[in-house]
Design a protein around this motif. Sequence first.
Motif, PDB file in Angstrom:
ATOM      1  N   GLU A  87     -26.074  33.315  16.561  1.00 14.99           N
ATOM      2  CA  GLU A  87     -26.342  33.917  15.441  1.00 14.99           C
ATOM      3  C   GLU A  87     -25.029  34.021  14.281  1.00 14.99           C
ATOM      4  OE1 GLU A  87     -30.104  37.212  15.487  1.00 14.99           O
ATOM      5  OE2 GLU A  87     -27.793  37.830  16.348  1.00 14.99           O
ATOM      6  N   HIS A  88     -23.823  34.250  15.040  1.00 11.29           N
ATOM      7  CA  HIS A  88     -22.920  34.233  14.280  1.00 11.29           C
ATOM      8  C   HIS A  88     -22.099  32.968  14.039  1.00 11.29           C
ATOM      9  CE1 HIS A  88     -19.006  36.011  13.082  1.00 11.29           C
ATOM     10  NE2 HIS A  88     -18.296  35.486  13.932  1.00 11.29           N
ATOM     11  N   THR A  89     -22.411  31.869  14.951  1.00 11.38           N
ATOM     12  CA  THR A  89     -21.656  30.710  14.656  1.00 11.38           C
ATOM     13  C   THR A  89     -22.375  29.642  14.363  1.00 11.38           C
ATOM     14  OG1 THR A  89     -22.298  30.220  17.275  1.00 11.38           O
ATOM     15  CG2 THR A  89     -20.010  31.226  16.720  1.00 11.38           C
ATOM     16  N   LEU A  90     -23.797  29.397  14.445  1.00  7.45           N
ATOM     17  CA  LEU A  90     -24.844  28.709  14.059  1.00  7.45           C
ATOM     18  C   LEU A  90     -24.598  28.204  12.460  1.00  7.45           C
ATOM     19  CD1 LEU A  90     -26.779  26.299  15.109  1.00  7.45           C
ATOM     20  CD2 LEU A  90     -28.564  28.107  14.640  1.00  7.45           C
ATOM     21  N   PRO A  91     -24.780  29.270  11.818  1.00 10.71           N
ATOM     22  CA  PRO A  91     -24.533  28.936  10.096  1.00 10.71           C
ATOM     23  C   PRO A  91     -23.344  28.139   9.943  1.00 10.71           C
ATOM     24  CG  PRO A  91     -25.239  31.153  10.667  1.00 10.71           C
ATOM     25  CD  PRO A  91     -24.892  30.657  11.975  1.00 10.71           C
ATOM     26  N   VAL A  92     -22.156  28.539  10.599  1.00 11.53           N
ATOM     27  CA  VAL A  92     -20.960  27.779  10.189  1.00 11.53           C
ATOM     28  C   VAL A  92     -20.938  26.500  10.835  1.00 11.53           C
ATOM     29  CG1 VAL A  92     -18.371  27.771  10.849  1.00 11.53           C
ATOM     30  CG2 VAL A  92     -19.614  29.950  10.120  1.00 11.53           C
ATOM     31  N   PHE A  93     -21.622  26.326  11.943  1.00  8.58           N
ATOM     32  CA  PHE A  93     -21.818  24.836  12.558  1.00  8.58           C
ATOM     33  C   PHE A  93     -22.497  24.083  11.909  1.00  8.58           C
ATOM     34  CE2 PHE A  93     -23.837  22.230  15.768  1.00  8.58           C
ATOM     35  CZ  PHE A  93     -22.607  21.552  16.559  1.00  8.58           C
ATOM     36  N   VAL A 132     -12.601  15.069  15.366  1.00  4.40           N
ATOM     37  CA  VAL A 132     -11.649  15.482  16.425  1.00  4.40           C
ATOM     38  C   VAL A 132     -10.239  16.070  15.831  1.00  4.40           C
ATOM     39  CG1 VAL A 132     -10.064  14.421  18.009  1.00  4.40           C
ATOM     40  CG2 VAL A 132     -12.323  13.638  17.832  1.00  4.40           C
ATOM     41  N   PRO A 133      -9.651  15.555  14.885  1.00  2.00           N
ATOM     42  CA  PRO A 133      -8.356  16.290  14.115  1.00  2.00           C
ATOM     43  C   PRO A 133      -8.807  17.652  13.438  1.00  2.00           C
ATOM     44  CG  PRO A 133      -8.592  14.058  13.439  1.00  2.00           C
ATOM     45  CD  PRO A 133      -9.807  14.148  14.130  1.00  2.00           C
ATOM     46  N   LEU A 134      -9.968  17.920  13.142  1.00  2.00           N
ATOM     47  CA  LEU A 134     -10.323  19.401  12.579  1.00  2.00           C
ATOM     48  C   LEU A 134     -10.759  19.917  13.564  1.00  2.00           C
ATOM     49  CD1 LEU A 134     -12.748  17.914   9.693  1.00  2.00           C
ATOM     50  CD2 LEU A 134     -10.707  19.383   9.451  1.00  2.00           C
ATOM     51  N   ALA A 135     -11.289  19.632  14.803  1.00  2.00           N
ATOM     52  CA  ALA A 135     -11.394  20.576  15.769  1.00  2.00           C
ATOM     53  C   ALA A 135     -10.030  20.783  16.459  1.00  2.00           C
ATOM     54  CB  ALA A 135     -12.176  19.751  16.874  1.00  2.00           C
ATOM     55  N   LEU A 136      -8.963  20.054  16.383  1.00  5.09           N
ATOM     56  CA  LEU A 136      -7.726  20.520  16.862  1.00  5.09           C
ATOM     57  C   LEU A 136      -6.919  21.288  15.952  1.00  5.09           C
ATOM     58  CD1 LEU A 136      -6.837  17.291  18.462  1.00  5.09           C
ATOM     59  CD2 LEU A 136      -7.600  19.257  19.813  1.00  5.09           C
ATOM     60  N   LEU A 137      -7.124  21.156  14.737  1.00  3.35           N
ATOM     61  CA  LEU A 137      -6.480  21.867  13.442  1.00  3.35           C
ATOM     62  C   LEU A 137      -7.001  23.258  13.210  1.00  3.35           C
ATOM     63  CD1 LEU A 137      -5.482  18.932  11.539  1.00  3.35           C
ATOM     64  CD2 LEU A 137      -3.787  20.105  12.835  1.00  3.35           C
ATOM     65  N   LEU A 138      -8.422  23.354  12.895  1.00  3.64           N
ATOM     66  CA  LEU A 138      -8.842  24.422  12.273  1.00  3.64           C
ATOM     67  C   LEU A 138      -8.774  25.711  13.210  1.00  3.64           C
ATOM     68  CD1 LEU A 138     -12.034  22.865  10.407  1.00  3.64           C
ATOM     69  CD2 LEU A 138      -9.894  23.746   9.563  1.00  3.64           C
ATOM     70  N   PRO A 139      -8.803  25.586  14.443  1.00  2.00           N
ATOM     71  CA  PRO A 139      -8.681  26.865  15.230  1.00  2.00           C
ATOM     72  C   PRO A 139      -7.350  27.534  15.097  1.00  2.00           C
ATOM     73  CG  PRO A 139      -9.896  25.008  16.415  1.00  2.00           C
ATOM     74  CD  PRO A 139      -9.399  24.465  15.257  1.00  2.00           C
ATOM     75  N   ARG A 140      -6.272  26.699  14.443  1.00  2.00           N
ATOM     76  CA  ARG A 140      -4.973  27.242  14.370  1.00  2.00           C
ATOM     77  C   ARG A 140      -5.146  28.590  13.251  1.00  2.00           C
ATOM     78  NH1 ARG A 140      -0.433  22.723  15.120  1.00  2.00           N
ATOM     79  NH2 ARG A 140      -1.528  21.881  16.896  1.00  2.00           N
ATOM     80  N   TRP A 141      -6.167  28.393  12.300  1.00  2.00           N
ATOM     81  CA  TRP A 141      -6.204  29.452  11.226  1.00  2.00           C
ATOM     82  C   TRP A 141      -7.421  30.009  11.277  1.00  2.00           C
ATOM     83  CZ3 TRP A 141      -5.031  23.911  10.275  1.00  2.00           C
ATOM     84  CH2 TRP A 141      -3.636  23.803   9.684  1.00  2.00           C
ATOM     85  N   MET A 142      -8.469  29.532  12.117  1.00  2.00           N
ATOM     86  CA  MET A 142      -9.759  30.402  12.125  1.00  2.00           C
ATOM     87  C   MET A 142     -10.241  30.647  13.506  1.00  2.00           C
ATOM     88  SD  MET A 142     -12.003  27.652   9.800  1.00  2.00           S
ATOM     89  CE  MET A 142     -13.402  28.690   9.771  1.00  2.00           C
ATOM     90  N   GLY A 143      -9.429  30.453  14.496  1.00  2.00           N
ATOM     91  CA  GLY A 143      -9.652  31.017  15.799  1.00  2.00           C
ATOM     92  C   GLY A 143     -10.813  29.899  16.273  1.00  2.00           C
ATOM     93  N   VAL A 144     -11.672  30.595  17.211  1.00  2.00           N
ATOM     94  CA  VAL A 144     -12.825  29.978  17.680  1.00  2.00           C
ATOM     95  C   VAL A 144     -13.733  29.392  16.552  1.00  2.00           C
ATOM     96  CG1 VAL A 144     -14.574  30.145  19.456  1.00  2.00           C
ATOM     97  CG2 VAL A 144     -12.568  30.831  20.039  1.00  2.00           C
ATOM     98  N   MET A 145     -13.816  30.007  15.809  1.00  2.00           N
ATOM     99  CA  MET A 145     -14.768  29.680  14.694  1.00  2.00           C
ATOM    100  C   MET A 145     -14.371  28.192  14.216  1.00  2.00           C
ATOM    101  SD  MET A 145     -17.815  30.806  13.587  1.00  2.00           S
ATOM    102  CE  MET A 145     -17.810  32.107  13.653  1.00  2.00           C
ATOM    103  N   GLY A 146     -13.242  28.069  14.076  1.00 10.19           N
ATOM    104  CA  GLY A 146     -12.542  26.960  13.522  1.00 10.19           C
ATOM    105  C   GLY A 146     -13.210  25.500  14.452  1.00 10.19           C
TER     106      GLY A 146
END
Length: 179
Positions: A87-93, A132-146
């Motif tokens: 419920e928390h992650t699907l809308p972002v995904f 691939v680059p986004l999955a490696l970079l975004l978690p640095r700022w957004m945590g798992v949600m990245g």
Amino acid sequence: IYISALAIMQSAMLAVSVPLTGFAQGFIPIVSYNYGHGNRERVKDCFKIVVRVMFSFNLLLVLFMILFPGLVASAFTSDERLIATVEHTLPVFLAGMTIFGLQRACQNMFVALGQAKVSVFIALLRKVILLVPLALLLPRWMGVMGVYAAEGVSDAAAAVCCTLIFVWQFPKILRKMAR
């Protein structure tokens, strides 16, 4: 829990993309036939139908999943913690997938019009060059949600790029048909 949530979200995403793939497999030969016979008007009419159907189908299903993520998750599991995570992650995904129907329509039109290299580039753009680059970079700022946001951002960016490339190339392809 996050891996299980991802499995549910990927499965939900397939509920949208598999019918779109089937529809594409049906229209590609029709467009190709008319393209080969120089019937510009039929090619244009096919594209209008394809973009309407694929965009509308995709948008409606994805919006349903974004608005009712718990219902979607409960189709796959009864684990309350997992349902809450989805419920928390699907809308972002799925946020970027709202316009994915445009990409599928344009990308498959490229295949139908003999432009397979452009179609392959768009596929690589979405899942390799961007994701691939986004999955490696975004978690640095957004945590798992990245990790989940990377999917949405790459879907939206690839859809916009593909649509812009198609808008630029389609008239050229049609002009070439006229000759």
